[in-house]
Design an enzyme around this catalytic site. Structure first.
Site, short mmCIF file in Angstrom:
data_model
loop_
_atom_site.label_atom_id
_atom_site.label_comp_id
_atom_site.label_asym_id
_atom_site.label_seq_id
_atom_site.Cartn_x
_atom_site.Cartn_y
_atom_site.Cartn_z
N SER B 161 -15.89 -10.92 19.19
CA SER B 161 -16.25 -10.56 17.82
C SER B 161 -16.70 -11.80 17.03
O SER B 161 -17.60 -12.50 17.47
CB SER B 161 -15.06 -9.87 17.17
OG SER B 161 -15.46 -9.18 16.02
N ARG B 231 -8.54 -3.47 4.95
CA ARG B 231 -8.12 -3.47 6.34
C ARG B 231 -8.22 -2.07 6.95
O ARG B 231 -8.63 -1.90 8.10
CB ARG B 231 -6.69 -3.99 6.45
CG ARG B 231 -6.11 -3.97 7.85
CD ARG B 231 -6.89 -4.86 8.78
NE ARG B 231 -6.20 -5.08 10.05
CZ ARG B 231 -6.65 -5.86 11.00
NH1 ARG B 231 -7.80 -6.49 10.86
NH2 ARG B 231 -5.98 -6.01 12.12
N ASP B 327 -18.04 0.49 21.69
CA ASP B 327 -18.02 -0.44 20.55
C ASP B 327 -19.21 -0.15 19.65
O ASP B 327 -20.35 -0.38 20.03
CB ASP B 327 -18.07 -1.88 21.08
CG ASP B 327 -17.98 -2.92 19.97
OD1 ASP B 327 -18.06 -2.56 18.78
OD2 ASP B 327 -17.82 -4.11 20.31
N HIS B 360 -14.36 -1.39 19.68
CA HIS B 360 -14.51 -2.83 19.55
C HIS B 360 -13.24 -3.58 19.97
O HIS B 360 -13.30 -4.64 20.59
CB HIS B 360 -14.86 -3.14 18.10
CG HIS B 360 -15.09 -4.58 17.82
ND1 HIS B 360 -16.09 -5.31 18.43
CD2 HIS B 360 -14.45 -5.47 17.00
CE1 HIS B 360 -16.07 -6.56 17.98
NE2 HIS B 360 -15.08 -6.68 17.12
N ASP B 361 -12.09 -3.03 19.62
CA ASP B 361 -10.81 -3.68 19.90
C ASP B 361 -10.51 -3.81 21.39
O ASP B 361 -9.54 -4.48 21.76
CB ASP B 361 -9.65 -2.92 19.24
CG ASP B 361 -9.26 -3.56 17.91
OD1 ASP B 361 -9.84 -4.62 17.58
OD2 ASP B 361 -8.38 -3.01 17.22
#
Lengths: 204, 393
Positions: B161, B231, B327, B360-361
């Site tokens: 990232s 967040r 992602d 993405h994680d």
């Protein structure tokens, strides 16, 4: 791309055409068997492109520089003359646009080395002649409706395409059913009938 | 644990539980904003031992809300390091073979100079007086740290990232100092959609009255609500629709039917609120603004006349890019752009797209296919770098 289940005798033939320490791009490199062979035995600076994720992962796991990509769409991103050899083994017949792919190979590499199964092989002709159905063989075990091989050609077809796009055949080899090279003195029709696979070295 | 819980993010900002490299007025950091930052400092963690030849160093670049605690217990949360699945003794990045360095980025809030640090000029917290920093500034500062550690060439620079952006910047800015580069789940630019999400987050922070125009630390307040909302929104972008649905579906949280109110009826709501709440315990709100801004400004091609290939011209670095099918923050297409540019530059590049629904994680998670690819890549690179036996200190 595992489009040909046969033992890849063509790989040894291809490897023999490649000079020591050269820069090689293997398009459709599968699990990286040829690139690994070339890196070890010929000390080449090798790169690969492979469509299947499993092939790419296997290649990268072997420590090869291989990217996930499609011969039909990604070759355009390679600069002219960036490799000494661009290799396409057993993949041409699986591309959507073989003519365009071949043109790119000749643009990217000083030389292009192409191997493909010969549809003019006598067993294919017999299969079609006597059974009247699309050949299914040990080497090409797919049904016509479920095959990655969408553009079969014969050795003569291939030579005609080379003429059409102005490619010079520098060297050629045909392998018979047992993987033996057919004598160089034999005429094209003989190659086209008895060659199960063909390997061509082309130059623009 | 009580002492841990009481610890505020800005305590770590000024008294980090890490090694610290101080750079005085004689060694300023030239920022892209056109000003110099001096003095400044970098908080960093190291693992393993640097070999005698100083050739076995791996620099790990952290992501937006990451920090230097990559393979040790976090000093604020008490949780394991954020990449312990990958880094440690006997792991893919083996700290028995490699010397791993992970610095907190400039602008961060875990000890490197950032908006929560005390400005030595004024004796007060920087807040928004800190110049806006860029990915290139972060990398420039890291290069100064690497100099300080006496390392000419890093064996590898790796990160996901925003960390991947730093990897690309490293390879572009210091091609001779990076033997191999592993940018994961990243791109050479931040997309319009990504900037949009970041702007939502920033607006949430700034809309919180406790933000106090960025001066909240001096005012003794904390924009926790705003930062938590930022967040929550961002966290959605780190996951994928299918993973969310698999994990939470439309399940209700500890109740049999909806309450016809605005409590967290659904498990996903409760999960996001939890993510928001735990985040504010460890992260500084202004730092979040600076980090997101740095990512937004990143566009490696723009720094090279719009031609990404120029960023890597003549590079001898070996690259391996990794992307994930689900992602949508840094879709595979972004990695592919970099791959094509590297091809055009004639660089040595591998590219693996990993099939996963974790979004993405995924780069932070246990992904065996990714580990196999990274492991194979590092193994052959180590061989090429002559590290096969030499790596053991």
């Amino acid at each position: 791309m595992s489009v040909n289940a046969a033992h890849r005798v063509d790989l040894d033939v291809v490897a023999a055409f490649i000079g020591e320490g050269s820069r090689v791009l293997d398009v459709g490199c599968g699990d990286g068997a040829l690139l690994e062979l070339l890196t070890k035995e010929k000390k080449v600076d090798g790169r690969g492109v492979e469509l299947s994720q499993s092939g790419v992962n296997a290649s990268v796991g072997r420590g090869l520089s291989v990217i996930q990509g499609d011969a039909d769409t990604d070759l355009v991103h390679y600069p002219d003359r960036s490799f000494d050899y661009v290799v396409l083994t057993q993949t041409l017949q699986a591309t959507r646009n073989p003519r365009m792919v071949l043109t790119h190979l000749l643009r990217i590499g000083e030389r292009a080395i192409v191997s493909f199964p010969n549809f003019g092989y006598w067993r294919m002709r017999f299969y079609l002649l006597f059974r009247g159905r699309m050949p299914i063989t040990k080497e090409l075990p797919f049904t016509w409706y479920d095959t990655p091989n969408i553009h079969f050609c014969t050795i003569r077809d291939f030579v005609a395409l080379c003429d059409e796009i102005g490619a010079t055949v520098e060297e050629a080899a045909a392998l018979d059913g047992s993987g033996q090279k057919i004598g160089l003195s034999m005429p094209w029709w003989f190659w086209n009938l008895f060659g199960q696979q063909a390997v061509f070295v082309l130059k623009r | 644990m009580n002492s841990l819980e009481r610890k505020l993010p800005h305590d770590e900002a000024n008294h980090p539980s890490s090694l610290v490299a101080e750079f005085d007025r004689e060694t300023p950091l030239a920022l892209d904003a056109g000003v110099e930052l001096a003095p400044f400092r970098i908080a960093y963690q190291t693992y393993g031992t640097l070999n005698a030849e100083r050739t076995n160093a791996i620099l790990v670049c952290h992501a937006l809300t990451g920090d230097q605690h990559v393979a040790n217990r976090h000093p604020v949360t008490g949780k394991p390091g954020w990449w312990e699945v990958l880094i440690g003794p006997g792991k893919i990045i083996d700290t028995e073979r490699f010397f791993v360095i992970c610095p907190n980025v400039i602008g961060g809030c875990l000890g490197s100079t950032g908006p929560a640090s005390i400005n030595p000029e004024t004796g007060r917290v920087y807040g928004l007086d800190l110049p806006v920093v860029t990915i290139r500034d972060m990398v420039r500062a890291q290069a100064m740290l690497v100099d300080r550690l006496g390392i000419d060439r890093l064996f590898c620079v790796v990160g996901g990232s925003m960390g991947g952006m730093q990897v690309l910047q490293w390879a572009s800015s210091y091609p001779d100092r990076v033997f191999c580069a592993l940018p994961i789940a990243t791109g050479a630019r931040h997309s319009s959609q990504n900037i949009a999400f970041h702007e939502v987050g920033r607006q949430a922070v700034m809309a919180d009255p406790d933000w106090c125009g960025g001066n909240y630390i001096e005012e003794g307040r904390r924009p926790e609500k705003g930062l938590a909302v930022a967040r929550m929104a961002a966290h959605i972008t780190y996951l994928s629709e299918s993973a969310l649905h698999r994990k939470f579906g439309r399940n209700l949280q500890d109740r049999a039917k909806p309450t016809f109110g605005f409590d967290a009826d659904f498990q996903i709501e409760s999960y996001l609120r939890h993510q928001g709440m735990t985040f504010v315990e460890r992260f500084d709100a202004n730092s979040y603004l600076y980090m997101t801004r740095a990512m937004d400004y990143f566009d490696l091609a723009a720094d090279h006349g719009g031609v990404l290939g120029e960023a890597f011209r003549g590079s001898k670095t070996r690259f391996c890019l990794v992307s994930f099918t689900s992602d949508w923050l840094f879709p595979t297409e972004e990695s592919r752009r970099v791959v094509h540019a590297l091809n055009a530059a004639g660089a040595s590049v591998s590219f693996v797209e990993i099939e996963t629904d974790k979004g993405h994680d995924a780069f932070l998670l246990d992904e065996p296919e990714m580990f196999a690819a990274i492991g194979g890549f590092l193994r052959s690179a180590a061989q090429a770098a002559g590290l096969e036996d030499g790596a053991r200190p």
